[in-house]
Design a protein around this motif. Sequence first.
Motif, short mmCIF file in Angstrom:
data_model
loop_
_atom_site.label_atom_id
_atom_site.label_comp_id
_atom_site.label_asym_id
_atom_site.label_seq_id
_atom_site.Cartn_x
_atom_site.Cartn_y
_atom_site.Cartn_z
N ALA A 65 45.99 -25.30 -0.34
CA ALA A 65 45.68 -26.27 -1.30
C ALA A 65 45.02 -27.34 -0.45
O ALA A 65 45.18 -28.81 -0.34
N ARG A 75 48.30 -29.59 -13.43
CA ARG A 75 48.51 -30.47 -14.78
C ARG A 75 47.51 -31.79 -14.38
O ARG A 75 47.50 -32.21 -13.40
N ASP A 127 46.45 -35.62 -14.27
CA ASP A 127 47.22 -36.70 -14.09
C ASP A 127 46.76 -37.89 -14.97
O ASP A 127 47.23 -38.93 -15.04
N PHE A 163 38.61 -29.85 -1.86
CA PHE A 163 37.29 -29.40 -2.25
C PHE A 163 36.16 -30.31 -1.35
O PHE A 163 36.42 -31.10 -0.74
N ASN A 218 37.03 -35.10 4.39
CA ASN A 218 38.19 -33.93 4.55
C ASN A 218 37.34 -32.71 5.01
O ASN A 218 37.69 -31.50 5.25
N ARG A 270 43.11 -40.81 -3.38
CA ARG A 270 43.44 -40.65 -4.75
C ARG A 270 44.98 -40.41 -4.93
O ARG A 270 45.50 -39.68 -4.16
N GLY A 299 47.61 -32.80 -0.72
CA GLY A 299 47.07 -33.59 -1.77
C GLY A 299 47.82 -33.67 -3.20
O GLY A 299 48.81 -32.91 -3.21
N ARG A 316 49.31 -32.02 7.04
CA ARG A 316 48.61 -32.68 8.06
C ARG A 316 48.63 -34.14 8.03
O ARG A 316 48.90 -35.00 8.93
N THR A 317 48.58 -34.73 6.77
CA THR A 317 48.69 -36.24 6.46
C THR A 317 49.79 -36.31 5.37
O THR A 317 49.70 -35.97 4.33
N TRP A 348 39.24 -26.67 -15.13
CA TRP A 348 40.51 -25.90 -15.70
C TRP A 348 40.43 -24.65 -15.81
O TRP A 348 41.58 -23.72 -15.91
N ILE A 408 49.45 -24.85 2.91
CA ILE A 408 48.82 -25.73 3.50
C ILE A 408 48.11 -26.92 2.52
O ILE A 408 47.35 -26.69 1.71
N LEU A 447 34.95 -31.53 -8.53
CA LEU A 447 35.97 -30.96 -7.47
C LEU A 447 35.78 -29.47 -7.87
O LEU A 447 36.74 -28.80 -8.62
N LEU A 499 51.87 -31.01 10.99
CA LEU A 499 50.78 -30.56 11.77
C LEU A 499 50.48 -31.70 12.65
O LEU A 499 49.52 -31.35 13.63
#
Length: 537
Positions: A374, A52, A54, A377, A495, A325, A183, A205-206, A43, A180, A141, A346
């Motif tokens: 974005a 924020r 989850d 990691f 990733n 996730r 997630g 991309r996904t 953080w 970009i 992460l 993409l």
Amino acid sequence: MPVYDAIIVGAGFSGLYQLHQLRDQLGLNVLVIEAGDDVGGTWYWNRYPGARCDSESHYYSYSFSKALQQEWRWSERYPEHSEIRRYLGHVADRFDLRRNIRLNTRVTAARWDDAGNAWRIDTDSHGSLTATFFITAVGCLSAANIPQIPGLDAFAGQWVHTGRWPQAGVDFTGKRVGLIGTGSTGIQAAPVIAAQAAHLTVFQRTANYSIPSRNRPLGDEEWHAIQESYDAIREKARASTNGHPFDVSETSALDVDPEERARRYERAWETGGLRFRATFSDLLKNLDANATASDFIRGKIAGIVRDPVTAAALTPLDHPFASKRPPIDTNYFETFNRDNVALVDLKAAPIERIEAGGIRTADRLYELDIIVFATGFDALTGPLLALNISGADGHGLRDDWAAGPRSYLGLQTPHYPNMFTITGPGSPSVLTNMPVAIEQHTQWITACIAHMRAQGLHRIETTEAEAEAWVAHVNEAAHATLLPLANSSWYLGANVPGKPRVFMPYAGGMAHYAGICDDVARDGYRGFTLSHAVQTG
Ligand code: N01
């Protein structure tokens, strides 16, 4: 003699509590090394717009101090990044932790010295330090994944990664912004950036599933009810599969008729948040059951997004819901109905390069003033490998983990005596509400060190055979779920180009895992060798 009994790397949730326990319960001489200029961990770095948690605020918090949990008042259902930083700052002050934390200091290498039975830890600004125990509290992460897109250096505008957000913030007013990644991070950031920027282009991309968070302020009445039932809430979280104190349905999605199923999904959609996964018992285990949830969310996307071409591009088709996730959001899909927002698929036209003026895909140039990555990691292993750790007998972690992380219980790796990893690969970590996993791990480590000191023991290590058996069990637990089915998931390392594809977190459940760790301790730390000093032969 080592200068410190223990050196902990990282001053986030895990490092702070580990320091408190080792120093204030065991009376050890402890130092925390932290790269940032304040406490906060994840953080501290993730300050992007919309950041924020989850997990809900009242249980995304420590449970070890009843006084702390009663005195800290959370303001919203889900805590914003700045509120979590304030909370961790308060914890550091309240327990007088700052005097043992060295900020603005990065570990550059850590070496096990067999003869000295100690860790030598090199830092970028405070030389070399020695400690009997070396505890990594570096988070799962924290190593930013910045894709190697040709031409980034030539970009004339500003670029930022969400996980390295500038403390001064980024002013999007009047700017053309390219984002970009879609997630959890991109999905949180897009609506907030769109509200400020002149124009936002989301490069996807996904396509991803997302559930509305239904964030809201916590009223006094709700807060008092939480305060009164805190013990039960904590108990439930600890006894759960994922560290969240909510019930998982015992009904299969396939055992109710379509109308009843739709009613339950509708209710869960309105309630919002990660508990959507708990609507039925088998959403993460049975592909047919999962398909009912995946289809329901696809239907919601089609209903929210007005332009059918954009809606189709936003519809996830290549993986089951929650096998990656699952993000939760505030007005993510609605954002694509704004006039100043565009989606670039993409998969249809990949990014070719970045130029001075913006991002060029196979189709065209998108002119931009700011690019926001974005892009996630190098999860779980990245932060550990960045420490350049070498162990006994010439072992190096980078080589030892070349084919994937190997550990016993996610707590220790063979050939690295006296090194403990908090919420590392092989532990439930990211599959849980993190503070629950962190409290379990740090308490186990503290009890282990207390035991060693009581017995006059100075060295603890595990074996190749234990690591091999545990890695096989982690694999087996993952394959009992649908989690390995997502091709681009960071759980699998998929990733990051070149990263071995191994399912890294332990999917056997938080309570089950804690039970195994307790049994191991009760059996005299089964699977570990505890000794007085250097092993020979
Ligand atoms: O990262 P991600 P994240 N070109 O890896 C895309 C936690 N978290 O930061 O899916 C184009 O999930 C990538 O595409 P693809 C939470 O555990 C929690 O969003 O690989 N795109 C994907 O869309 C979460 O899961 C909270 O095809 C590229 C995105 O970037 C974890 O952090 C909030 C690309 C990365 O998604 C990580 O989330 C935020 C490229 N070269 C995060 N490379 C909360 O508590 C990557 N992408 C709410």
